[in-house]
Structures are given as C-alpha cells and as structure tokens.
Design a protein around this motif. Sequence first.
Motif, short mmCIF file in Angstrom:
data_model
loop_
_atom_site.label_atom_id
_atom_site.label_comp_id
_atom_site.label_asym_id
_atom_site.label_seq_id
_atom_site.Cartn_x
_atom_site.Cartn_y
_atom_site.Cartn_z
N LEU A 1 5.01 3.42 -8.50
CA LEU A 1 4.24 4.66 -8.53
C LEU A 1 2.85 4.39 -7.94
O LEU A 1 2.18 3.43 -8.35
CB LEU A 1 4.09 5.13 -9.98
N CYS A 2 2.44 5.23 -7.00
CA CYS A 2 1.05 5.15 -6.51
C CYS A 2 0.18 5.86 -7.53
O CYS A 2 0.34 7.06 -7.77
CB CYS A 2 0.91 5.80 -5.14
N GLU A 3 -0.74 5.11 -8.14
CA GLU A 3 -1.56 5.71 -9.19
C GLU A 3 -2.70 6.55 -8.61
O GLU A 3 -3.41 7.21 -9.34
CB GLU A 3 -2.06 4.62 -10.14
N ASP A 4 -2.85 6.53 -7.28
CA ASP A 4 -3.83 7.43 -6.65
C ASP A 4 -3.23 8.81 -6.38
O ASP A 4 -3.82 9.82 -6.75
CB ASP A 4 -4.37 6.81 -5.35
N CYS A 5 -2.04 8.85 -5.73
CA CYS A 5 -1.52 10.17 -5.33
C CYS A 5 -0.25 10.58 -6.07
O CYS A 5 0.23 11.69 -5.89
CB CYS A 5 -1.30 10.21 -3.81
N GLY A 6 0.31 9.68 -6.88
CA GLY A 6 1.49 10.05 -7.66
C GLY A 6 2.82 9.90 -6.93
O GLY A 6 3.85 10.35 -7.42
N HIS B 1 0.85 -1.19 0.00
CA HIS B 1 0.00 0.00 0.00
C HIS B 1 0.88 1.24 0.00
O HIS B 1 2.02 1.21 0.46
CB HIS B 1 -0.92 0.01 1.23
N CYS B 2 0.34 2.33 -0.50
CA CYS B 2 1.09 3.59 -0.55
C CYS B 2 1.35 4.10 0.86
O CYS B 2 0.43 4.18 1.67
CB CYS B 2 0.27 4.61 -1.35
N ARG B 3 2.59 4.43 1.13
CA ARG B 3 2.93 4.93 2.48
C ARG B 3 2.35 6.32 2.74
O ARG B 3 2.25 6.74 3.88
CB ARG B 3 4.46 4.97 2.66
N LEU B 4 2.00 7.04 1.69
CA LEU B 4 1.45 8.39 1.90
C LEU B 4 -0.07 8.40 1.98
O LEU B 4 -0.65 8.96 2.89
CB LEU B 4 1.93 9.34 0.80
N CYS B 5 -0.74 7.77 0.99
CA CYS B 5 -2.20 7.90 0.95
C CYS B 5 -2.92 6.61 1.34
O CYS B 5 -4.14 6.60 1.47
CB CYS B 5 -2.66 8.38 -0.43
N GLY B 6 -2.16 5.51 1.52
CA GLY B 6 -2.78 4.24 1.90
C GLY B 6 -3.42 3.50 0.74
O GLY B 6 -3.94 2.40 0.91
ZN LIG Z 1 -0.56 7.21 -2.72
#
Ligand SMILES: [Zn+2]
Length: 409
Positions: free
Chosen positions: A51-56, A11-16
């Motif tokens: 790359l997190c495709e939700d938050c970049g 999971h993305c460490r910034l936005c989950g």
């Molecule tokens: Zn993210």
Amino acid sequence: MSDQLIRHDTHCRLCGGNRIATVFKLADTPMEDQFVIGPLEQPFFPLELALCEDCGYLHLPHIVSPEASYTDYVYVSSLTVGLTHHYDQYAQKIINDWAVPASALVVDLGSNDGSMLASFKRQGMQVVGVEPAASIAARANQAGLETVNDFFTAEVAANITGKYGKASIVTANYMYANIDDVTEFTRSVARLLGPDGIFVVETGYHPEQMKIRMFDYIYHEHFSYFTVEVLQHLFAASGLELIHAEKTAPKGGSVRLVAQLKSARRSVDPSVGELIGEEHASGMRDAETYRKFAREIADAKHQLLSLLMGFKAAGKKIAGFGASHSTTTLICHFGLAPFIDYLVDDNPVKQGRYSPGFHLPVFSADKLIADQPDYVIMLGWQHRHSIMAKHPLMNGTQWIIPLPELQIV
Ligand SMILES: [Zn+2]
C-alpha cells in the motif's frame, strides 16, 4: 531467467512516493495461468500486496514482465461463456445512459476474442479492438471484429484515430489492473477520445471482494487493486475526469467507472463521492485493514490444513475442482498441492495440461465419476453454486468448500 523477468518497485508507480508498506505477503507463486503441456520447471516469483501510504494505491511491488505472461498465452483465458448476456446489457446500458450517437466508434482495449465488440456491433456501432495475444486477436479478426494485435500505447492510439477518427466510447473490461504503466496508458486513452467521448472501465473491486475473503484474486497479472479514490486521482493526472462509479456483481465484486475528458461538460454525479466515502469508512487507505485481512486468511488456511491432514492420515483420496489463475494462488498460498491428487475443470483447454509449478494433472469432471475420490476441494469456490449444480457428486464423495467459511457438503 526469473531475475530478468521481475522488477521490484520501491516507489509508488502512481505518485512516486516511497512510503510503501507491505500489507500481505503471500507464498511465492509461478505465473498463475501457465498450465503447461508437460512437467516443465517453472520459476516461482514473490507475490506481495503493498500500500502506498501517500496516495492509497494498493499494488504488487514485484512486476513480472507482461511479455512473460502473454507470450505463452495460447488460449482464451477468461472464457466468455455465459458473459455474452452481461456484455449485451453492458453495451446497451452505456449507449442509453450516456446518449452516445448511433454508429459512433467504440474501441475496446484488451478486447480478447471480441465478445464485447460483438455486443456493441449488434447495437449498430463501429468497433475496433486492441488485443496483445496474437492467436486471440487473429480469432477476432476472422470473426469480422477488427482487432489491432498489440499492447495499447500512444502510437496505437494515434494509428486508430488516423484511420477511424476519435472514439465516442473506449472500454477497458477486466484488463485495467493488468497494466504496468497505467498513467501512460490512461493518457493514451485521453488522446483517443473525442470531445464528448467516455472511457468506461470495469475492474475487480477489492473492498467488496474482501468481504467474502476473496484473496485469490491476487495474482501476478493483476498489478493494481484499485479503489475509486485512487482511480479518480489517476484519471485526473491523465487528462480525464471521473464522473460516475457503480458497483457490479462479477468476480466476487467489481466496480464500473465512467470518465470524460477534463474539457467535457457532463457534471460529476454523486456516486463518485458516495463510493469514496464508503472506502474511507472501511479503512481502505489504512495498512492495518489489509494486515487484518491477511490474518483472517491465515486462520482460514490453518483450519483447512488441519482438516486435510486428518483426511490424508486416514488414507482419503482428495481431488480439486478448478484450474485458473485464482486456484493457483489458492493452492500456493494455502500449501494444498501435497493433499491433492489431481484437478478437474470444465475448460477443455486446461484438460490434459499440468498446473503451474506443482504440475497437478488436469482432467475433465468425468474423472470424478470414474475415480470416486472421497473429497473434492472446491478451489473455484466463488463459482460454487453453478459448479455444484452442474456436477452433482455421487457415491459418497463430498465437497470441501474452503472459503468464505470452511464447509463440508
Ligand atoms: Zn502513491
């Protein structure tokens, strides 16, 4: 051992978010700066860019614990030679541009040997550093630059404000990419800042580095590859507001950002929107941009390897110039170790050691004069102009420059 040291984030460490795309899979690599005193067996870890495709957010999904990186951190890895002038200008510019009161408190996070603190101290400021590597923190303290030997946490922030009060300036210079829980870290910065305080971050900037094919800035100590857009969101989630962004020259392309507490009154300057606009135009939120970059690097690798195979078949002797994090990534990803007899580097603490994983011996550059190899691969190619000026080759030895374009000179 390696299983205990590594964590794989899905999971993305910034936005989950869980829409994580692998965009560049590099060769497995040992900890890039662990130049060892003997040929110890060293684990190789996966090295991928995602790359997190939700938050970049562009990041390494495989995290090797920071303790593993720092416990064997016995010397000043980012030697500050030549950076004193850069730091002096930096300190002066921040104080002038942001009208910081004289003798206010400056806290430098990841303060290394205290070079940045020394620059602020010369400007009359009160300074405190935070540095996790014990031997380096001790060296700064001996030089009279007060340094807390720890990782920066909410508790360390509370201790500093308890002892010295709130900070007018908090700096994080080439260390922000090395933090695992960067949201928690940034929240702790917000606790440290006074009402009009500013947080100044300088960090590598891949949108510029990619233009010169500088893929070897990817290594395990760099958990994050930040765009201005991602940092704007990260700051906002941590109680801060990004108010200024500018590109700077070091490390093949960097960015300097200034943030304040959300409650502070400075207005956001147009530089923030301009850089985010450039990032959108160059596809920094698009997985395909990075995949295309990975293909370009693969082409550069094949060109270099076919050249080296020809040289090796002809019995040529080949050395490598450079012994750093970046050269380890370059050697591993390009598969250069079988072609290189030894490395040379100007950093005396690397000399007499062996390169991570492949254990190529490291000598001083004098070895090139004594040994007269046929070719020297410029592994530290980002610094080629200063290296070539300092070390003119003799007796027909030629440089091989691997990037951004393959060249023999
Ligand atoms: Zn993210």
